[in-house]
Design a protein around this motif. Structure first.
Motif, mmCIF file in Angstrom:
data_model
loop_
_atom_site.group_PDB
_atom_site.id
_atom_site.type_symbol
_atom_site.label_atom_id
_atom_site.label_comp_id
_atom_site.label_asym_id
_atom_site.label_seq_id
_atom_site.Cartn_x
_atom_site.Cartn_y
_atom_site.Cartn_z
ATOM 1 N N LEU B 318 20.713 -22.710 94.559
ATOM 2 C CA LEU B 318 21.781 -23.730 94.077
ATOM 3 C C LEU B 318 22.435 -24.398 95.119
ATOM 4 O O LEU B 318 22.389 -23.692 96.320
ATOM 5 C CB LEU B 318 22.758 -23.023 93.015
ATOM 6 N N PRO B 319 23.170 -25.419 95.127
ATOM 7 C CA PRO B 319 23.957 -25.863 96.134
ATOM 8 C C PRO B 319 25.183 -24.844 96.586
ATOM 9 O O PRO B 319 25.528 -24.080 95.758
ATOM 10 C CB PRO B 319 24.672 -26.950 95.605
ATOM 11 N N SER B 320 25.138 -24.785 97.827
ATOM 12 C CA SER B 320 26.034 -23.748 98.692
ATOM 13 C C SER B 320 25.538 -22.354 98.503
ATOM 14 O O SER B 320 26.045 -21.478 99.019
ATOM 15 C CB SER B 320 27.402 -23.588 98.106
ATOM 16 N N ASP B 321 24.272 -22.022 97.870
ATOM 17 C CA ASP B 321 23.737 -20.700 98.017
ATOM 18 C C ASP B 321 23.339 -20.639 99.364
ATOM 19 O O ASP B 321 22.807 -20.990 100.093
ATOM 20 C CB ASP B 321 22.352 -20.656 97.283
ATOM 21 N N VAL B 322 23.981 -19.262 99.742
ATOM 22 C CA VAL B 322 23.273 -18.695 101.126
ATOM 23 C C VAL B 322 22.102 -17.784 100.994
ATOM 24 O O VAL B 322 22.131 -16.661 100.249
ATOM 25 C CB VAL B 322 24.497 -17.571 101.816
ATOM 26 N N ILE B 323 21.028 -18.363 101.683
ATOM 27 C CA ILE B 323 19.786 -17.692 101.540
ATOM 28 C C ILE B 323 19.373 -17.177 102.805
ATOM 29 O O ILE B 323 19.030 -18.019 103.751
ATOM 30 C CB ILE B 323 18.745 -18.828 100.825
ATOM 31 N N LEU B 335 12.447 -22.493 106.360
ATOM 32 C CA LEU B 335 12.352 -24.014 106.687
ATOM 33 C C LEU B 335 11.798 -24.942 105.559
ATOM 34 O O LEU B 335 12.456 -25.946 105.165
ATOM 35 C CB LEU B 335 11.225 -24.196 107.709
ATOM 36 N N GLU B 336 10.838 -24.443 104.809
ATOM 37 C CA GLU B 336 10.716 -24.941 103.641
ATOM 38 C C GLU B 336 11.818 -25.081 102.616
ATOM 39 O O GLU B 336 11.905 -25.940 102.035
ATOM 40 C CB GLU B 336 9.455 -24.097 102.760
ATOM 41 N N GLY B 337 12.398 -23.951 102.586
ATOM 42 C CA GLY B 337 13.638 -23.962 101.692
ATOM 43 C C GLY B 337 14.470 -24.939 102.173
ATOM 44 O O GLY B 337 15.149 -25.741 101.072
ATOM 45 N N SER B 338 14.957 -25.224 103.633
ATOM 46 C CA SER B 338 16.020 -26.246 104.042
ATOM 47 C C SER B 338 15.423 -27.411 103.748
ATOM 48 O O SER B 338 16.428 -28.309 103.674
ATOM 49 C CB SER B 338 16.398 -25.800 105.410
ATOM 50 N N ILE B 339 14.301 -27.869 103.688
ATOM 51 C CA ILE B 339 13.777 -29.125 103.293
ATOM 52 C C ILE B 339 13.785 -29.456 101.995
ATOM 53 O O ILE B 339 14.275 -30.633 101.452
ATOM 54 C CB ILE B 339 12.273 -29.310 103.678
ATOM 55 N N GLU B 340 13.595 -28.601 101.066
ATOM 56 C CA GLU B 340 13.100 -28.842 99.660
ATOM 57 C C GLU B 340 14.445 -28.668 98.851
ATOM 58 O O GLU B 340 14.726 -29.159 97.963
ATOM 59 C CB GLU B 340 11.911 -27.972 98.929
ATOM 60 N N TRP B 341 15.344 -27.884 99.523
ATOM 61 C CA TRP B 341 16.675 -27.487 98.754
ATOM 62 C C TRP B 341 17.577 -27.662 99.865
ATOM 63 O O TRP B 341 18.499 -27.017 100.299
ATOM 64 C CB TRP B 341 16.846 -26.170 98.325
ATOM 65 N N PRO B 342 17.791 -28.902 100.046
ATOM 66 C CA PRO B 342 18.689 -29.313 101.056
ATOM 67 C C PRO B 342 20.061 -29.075 100.971
ATOM 68 O O PRO B 342 20.912 -29.166 102.095
ATOM 69 C CB PRO B 342 18.711 -30.944 101.357
ATOM 70 N N HIS B 343 20.564 -28.468 99.796
ATOM 71 C CA HIS B 343 21.990 -28.190 99.753
ATOM 72 C C HIS B 343 22.454 -26.742 99.706
ATOM 73 O O HIS B 343 23.498 -26.396 99.373
ATOM 74 C CB HIS B 343 22.957 -29.177 98.639
ATOM 75 N N SER B 344 21.248 -26.006 99.877
ATOM 76 C CA SER B 344 21.764 -24.609 100.074
ATOM 77 C C SER B 344 21.789 -24.075 101.766
ATOM 78 O O SER B 344 21.219 -25.186 102.369
ATOM 79 C CB SER B 344 20.640 -23.736 99.622
ATOM 80 N N PHE B 346 20.650 -21.808 104.746
ATOM 81 C CA PHE B 346 19.315 -20.970 105.095
ATOM 82 C C PHE B 346 19.714 -20.246 106.465
ATOM 83 O O PHE B 346 19.992 -20.843 107.408
ATOM 84 C CB PHE B 346 18.140 -21.620 104.901
ATOM 85 N N ILE B 347 19.463 -19.046 106.318
ATOM 86 C CA ILE B 347 19.647 -18.168 107.829
ATOM 87 C C ILE B 347 18.306 -17.476 107.949
ATOM 88 O O ILE B 347 17.820 -16.644 107.103
ATOM 89 C CB ILE B 347 20.811 -17.231 107.866
ATOM 90 N N SER B 348 17.497 -17.508 109.143
ATOM 91 C CA SER B 348 16.442 -16.700 109.405
ATOM 92 C C SER B 348 16.712 -16.011 110.495
ATOM 93 O O SER B 348 17.466 -16.223 111.471
ATOM 94 C CB SER B 348 15.420 -18.055 109.720
ATOM 95 N N GLY B 349 15.969 -14.855 110.312
ATOM 96 C CA GLY B 349 16.271 -13.773 111.422
ATOM 97 C C GLY B 349 15.124 -13.081 111.634
ATOM 98 O O GLY B 349 14.281 -12.958 110.675
ATOM 99 N N LEU B 380 19.113 -30.120 109.455
ATOM 100 C CA LEU B 380 18.854 -29.135 108.239
ATOM 101 C C LEU B 380 19.786 -28.137 108.300
ATOM 102 O O LEU B 380 20.472 -27.709 109.503
ATOM 103 C CB LEU B 380 17.575 -28.734 108.503
ATOM 104 N N ARG B 381 20.199 -27.654 106.966
ATOM 105 C CA ARG B 381 21.026 -26.358 106.721
ATOM 106 C C ARG B 381 20.434 -25.264 107.169
ATOM 107 O O ARG B 381 20.152 -24.424 106.223
ATOM 108 C CB ARG B 381 21.628 -26.591 105.616
ATOM 109 N N ILE B 382 20.130 -24.793 108.409
ATOM 110 C CA ILE B 382 19.449 -23.752 108.676
ATOM 111 C C ILE B 382 20.007 -23.252 110.012
ATOM 112 O O ILE B 382 20.027 -23.747 111.094
ATOM 113 C CB ILE B 382 17.944 -24.018 108.482
ATOM 114 N N ASP B 383 19.865 -21.818 110.546
ATOM 115 C CA ASP B 383 20.282 -21.155 111.428
ATOM 116 C C ASP B 383 19.321 -20.067 111.826
ATOM 117 O O ASP B 383 18.887 -19.440 110.703
ATOM 118 C CB ASP B 383 21.885 -20.672 111.757
ATOM 119 N N THR B 384 19.083 -19.659 113.155
ATOM 120 C CA THR B 384 18.351 -18.612 113.419
ATOM 121 C C THR B 384 18.873 -17.795 114.087
ATOM 122 O O THR B 384 19.828 -18.031 115.298
ATOM 123 C CB THR B 384 16.950 -19.392 114.133
#
Lengths: 131, 522
Positions: B318-323, B335-344, B346-349, B380-384
């Protein structure tokens, strides 16, 4: 025109990070020291921002933005009816997602341990003796 | 009718000849192969994006749905789907003859009786879309810059600037045929098809280059169409092999259309899928599996994007979900998540520098691509981050969802390591996850170890749903877990009490200072 854009640490991420050095009880928030900051361009979505605000520590966000010199005119206190002010939400959006630390470090407020940020990736791995 | 010598007269704007129906006036049945286990998820996506209901071949990785021919561009935008084909005819209950000779003869006779017209129109339509799709495989990067725009419109694509030399050097490390074999279903024929697919990919990019500068297929007009038949067969009671069926059916197709057979440089691929009593004849619409989108820097166990998408759909972001993906590898899932659900968010580690580098490179590639397209909001809304899964530097209860591909112990890690790793992971994931509303979607092959770890962490997680999947030939499972309502400290305290009281009960039962005497009366 190709922009070389490395991934960097956003302030939203910083808001959720805490020090996990052994024995530390007050590891939040980490102090940011940035030697390189860049601005990026992320699509604004008001629902994202207004739903995110209750999930974050507002004072930490303000402090972090200020440290990086990107506070601008963001208020230090959260206005009560923020959901309805698009102008305000856009400012928050900018600070949460578009101000990024490229190089620098995150410092544990209690132990002083520094976690380096290289090419936007904070290295939070602890050494054997810190675990 | 288009029988006899068959040409491919595709006009520049995609308009078809007078006697053939226009794409908005007829419907066809499309078949799609999807990661086994995710058939319902894929059907969900079809319903959401195309408004069509699907028929599901459960656990066979296949779904069928009917759409208007002009929605083909949207069909190609489906993210759950590995491969697409248009159905020529389905025989749900085919009666095979008693002898091999008669069965094969019947296949031959079938060729001239099938309703080829409309499926062939769809195939032609598909070609015009294909020419504008850019090559995603790094090694096969063509000079042709054409790209399909996001709404699939067939506008004249403006030429892109040459790719950054840095990205051109990026290497595809592994793209095993066995994974694709798993993707395209069961049966002897399909592994042969999968191997040939990789060859075909090479050839196609050459053709693509030849066609650049918008000259389309002037060259093709006067050429004969080249084709091949791919047969996949599964079932015990058949008196023929897939090769025999492909050969004889193919021979009849050749006689009927006067196409030229070519196993590698074919224009049209006819599919003959046989599963017990079910026979489906189709025409392929994708020549390479769509499952490697987005990723340019592969690691040893990079997850297919279609599988990543299926897992993400299970979490319903959902929008604003931290995943978070705390063991992200090359970053396929976030990466797939930040493209298909652009309003959540994503943090990758990962703990491994190679992995974080790969993830960053994959994200950068997408950013550059979006910048090149001229889109203004390309971020994209993603950090690593680099971290240890057992000691996550994340505040307690701040994450909404955890999605990850856990080490299998066969391709990465080891069974023994998993035994210690899994409970620690689940505990730390339980700590950072938001109580009550939080969830986790975890892929693993080590089901025994996982089940044990979950039961030990019952104060933090409860099992909600399991999807059995096939990953690169390994039988794995995707577990959907829900976080209990207990805050972490409370939950841990309770669990410790329980352990303590269990230990105290044990002591009582044993009695004081019993050395080698028989067990006392309980």
């Amino acid at each position: 025109m190709l922009l070389l854009s490395y991934l960097r640490m956003k302030l939203l991420t910083h808001n959720m990070l805490t020090s996990h050095v052994k024995g530390v009880t007050k590891g939040y928030p980490l102090l940011i020291k940035a030697t390189e900051v860049k601005l990026t361009d992320v699509d604004f979505n008001s629902e994202f921002v207004s739903r995110m605000i209750p999930k974050i520590e507002w004072s930490v966000l303000v402090e972090a933005a200020d440290t990086l010199g990107h506070l601008n005119d963001l208020p230090r206190d959260l206005p009560p009816d923020y959901e309805s002010s698009e102008d305000f939400l856009r400012k928050v959006h900018h600070v949460l997602l578009e101000v990024e630390v490229l190089e620098g470090n995150l410092k544990c407020p209690e132990s002083g341990r520094e976690f380096p940020i290289t090419k936007g990736v904070p290295n939070m791995l602890l050494n054997e003796d810190e675990v | 009718m288009s029988e006899g010598r068959h040409e491919a007269p595709v006009k520049r704007d995609g308009a078809l000849a007078d006697e053939t129906p226009s794409p908005d006036s007829f419907s066809v049945v499309i078949g799609a192969t999807v990661p086994t286990g995710f058939e319902y998820t894929a059907a969900d996506e079809v319903r959401e994006k195309l408004g069509a209901e699907s028929r599901i071949s459960k656990d066979r990785g296949r779904i069928y749905f009917e759409v208007r021919a002009d929605s083909l561009p949207q069909v190609h935008q489906l993210k759950s789907v590995d491969n697409l084909f248009v159905v020529v005819k389905e025989f749900p209950d085919y009666h095979f003859k008693d002898t091999k000779e008669e069965t094969l003869e019947e296949f031959e006779e079938l060729a001239s009786k099938l309703p080829w017209l409309l499926p062939l129109e769809v195939w032609k339509l598909n070609n015009t879309l294909k020419k504008r799709r850019s090559r995603r495989k790094g090694v096969l990067r063509a000079a042709c810059p054409g790209e399909i725009s996001s709404d699939g419109r067939k506008g004249g694509a403006k030429p892109e600037p040459q790719r950054d030399p840095e990205s051109a050097d990026s290497v595809i490390e592994s793209n095993t045929a066995s994974e694709r074999g798993a993707a395209s279903g069961t049966g002897k024929g399909s592994s042969a098809a999968a191997k040939e697919e990789s060859q075909h990919g090479d050839v196609d990019s050459e053709e693509e280059t030849g066609d650049s500068c918008e000259s389309q297929d002037e060259g093709k007009k006067s050429e004969l169409l080249k084709f091949r038949v791919t047969c996949s067969r599964a079932g015990e009671k058949h008196n023929f092999t897939s090769n025999e069926a492909a050969r004889d059916f193919g021979g009849a197709v050749q006689d009927f259309f006067l196409w030229k057979p070519d196993m590698t440089k074919f224009d049209i691929e006819v599919l003959l899928n046989i599963h017990n009593e079910e026979v489906v004849v189709g025409i392929s619409l994708t020549e390479e599996s769509l499952h490697r989108r987005n990723i340019t820097h592969f690691g040893p166990t990079t997850l297919r994007s279609t599988l990543a998408y299926g897992m993400l759909r299970l979490c319903d972001p959902l929008p604003s979900d931290v995943i978070i993906d705390p063991m992200c590898g090359s970053g396929a899932i976030p990466l797939e998540g930040s493209i298909e659900w652009p309003h959540s968010f994503f943090i990758s580690g990962d703990n491994n520098t190679l992995a974080t580098n790969r993830t960053v490179n994959n994200i950068n590639y997408i950013h550059k691509k979006r910048q090149n397209k001229g889109s203004s909001h390309w971020g994209l809304r993603i950090d690593t981050l680099q971290w240890d899964i057992c000691r996550l530097p994340i505040r307690t209860g701040s994450v909404d969802t955890i999605v990850t591909d856990m080490p299998f112990g066969k391709r990465m890690g080891s069974r023994k390591k998993n035994w210690d790793l899994y409970p620690s992971c689940l505990k730390e994931m339980g700590r950072i996850c938001r109580p009550e509303t939080g969830k986790a979607v975890l892929l693993t092959q080590d089901k025994k170890c996982f089940a044990k770890a979950v039961s030990r962490m019952g104060h933090l997680w409860r099992r909600s749903h399991t999807v059995w999947v096939n990953v690169g030939g390994l039988h794995a499972a995707v577990y959907l877990l829900k976080r209990t309502a207990l805050a972490f400290e409370k939950a841990e305290a309770r669990a410790n009490l329980k352990t303590k009281s269990t230990e105290e009960d044990e002591e009582e039962r044993r009695g004081p200072e019993v050395s080698d005497a028989a067990p006392g009366d309980t």
